[in-house]
Design an enzyme around this catalytic site. Sequence first.
Site, PDB file in Angstrom:
ATOM      1  N   ASN A  62     -28.147  21.786  54.251  1.00 20.41           N
ATOM      2  CA  ASN A  62     -26.885  21.707  54.978  1.00 20.41           C
ATOM      3  C   ASN A  62     -26.238  20.403  54.516  1.00 20.41           C
ATOM      4  O   ASN A  62     -26.791  19.318  54.724  1.00 20.41           O
ATOM      5  CB  ASN A  62     -27.126  21.701  56.486  1.00 20.41           C
ATOM      6  CG  ASN A  62     -25.878  22.001  57.281  1.00 20.41           C
ATOM      7  OD1 ASN A  62     -25.512  23.151  57.447  1.00 20.41           O
ATOM      8  ND2 ASN A  62     -25.229  20.968  57.786  1.00 20.41           N
ATOM      9  N   SER A  63     -25.088  20.490  53.870  1.00 25.07           N
ATOM     10  CA  SER A  63     -24.507  19.332  53.190  1.00 25.07           C
ATOM     11  C   SER A  63     -24.012  18.272  54.166  1.00 25.07           C
ATOM     12  O   SER A  63     -23.761  18.544  55.343  1.00 25.07           O
ATOM     13  CB  SER A  63     -23.344  19.768  52.292  1.00 25.07           C
ATOM     14  OG  SER A  63     -23.792  20.633  51.279  1.00 25.07           O
ATOM     15  N   MET A  64     -23.868  17.054  53.657  1.00 18.16           N
ATOM     16  CA  MET A  64     -23.351  15.939  54.442  1.00 18.16           C
ATOM     17  C   MET A  64     -21.959  16.270  54.961  1.00 18.16           C
ATOM     18  O   MET A  64     -21.088  16.680  54.194  1.00 18.16           O
ATOM     19  CB  MET A  64     -23.317  14.688  53.560  1.00 18.16           C
ATOM     20  CG  MET A  64     -22.892  13.427  54.267  1.00 18.16           C
ATOM     21  SD  MET A  64     -23.202  11.956  53.260  1.00 18.16           S
ATOM     22  CE  MET A  64     -22.042  12.236  51.908  1.00 18.16           C
TER      23      MET A  64
END
Length: 354
Positions: A62-64
């Site tokens: 889950n990306s920043m």
Amino acid sequence: MFVPDRIWPGIADGTKQNPVVYRSRDPEAWRRAVYSDIPLTTQWDDGEHEGDGLGTTPTSSNSMPTMVFSMLQDLDVRPGNRVLEVGAGTGWNAGLLAHRLGNDNVVTVEYDHDVARGARENLERAGLAPTVVEGDGRQGWPDGAPYDRIIATCSLLEIPRAWLEQTVPGGIIVAPFGTEYGGEQIVRLTVNDDGTSASGRFTRGSAFMRLRQQRTDRPPFEDYLHGQEWPADGVRTTMTLAPPDTGGWFEQFVIGSAVPGAFWRAERYDDGAYTFWLYSRDTRSWASADYERGRTEYEVYQSGPRNLWDEVKAAWRWWDDQGRPGYDRFGLTVTPDTHTMWLDSPGNLVPFRG
């Protein structure tokens, strides 16, 4: 809604990674990680990793949050736009797009079966239903084309031809674009009027997981010596350019754009010294440079038809001579057969690239 029970918070480089966190075991720590501005690794080693330790290669996340929203800002979606996302991950990015544009206008393609299933379940739980396709993202999804926007949440060495073909003229492609040597930046491309090319500038640095089908092999050093002992037929020279000067993330990106088909490794020692190795992908050329703190001259060996350290040095010197420009002055032009980097304008090409 989108983050799984087990996560590895932080930068997934195998050394600085925070320990595993479970929602079921420590909900406060899990929630604190989820609501921090950091990436969350959700899968290692294409799902083959077992246990709670670090795997070899992070393969889904889950990306920043700031990166997610910065890329969506680059994408600049408008009401009625159709969007193709490549790399569903947890489904959060597709969910944001579906909330904005409607379920029927969003398609997300995911190669990994388990990741695709998890994204679909997360989206359903959130009351959203964009189209989730399990397949090879390089091919896009022609059944839903044409698209006004395409966004990738995985790093690319090449922008696939299918993406140009499936984007409307004037449409936008946003993707993390890296070099084999190292370094990566987000590029924002606009497709030309006849759909045969796209061009645009880089907008910021990034560090995404590589598209699986564009991962590159890293042959062992023994393949380069061809049965000989080091330094084999390597020619000894010296240089004044310090190896650390070439190792920054953006410096790697500039060098990689000018020195194709090459990569590096560092062999580190207890006293802080290290040997910086350069290799050509075809195993025909290699180079080494020994670095020690306090020195101003460094021993170099080069072997093969390419003098790799000379190529790296020339690329770095060119960048230095330009005043060390940042990502915002660089751009990329893509055709079905070529990827051309440029500085300030498409006519001012980055030299050396093969």
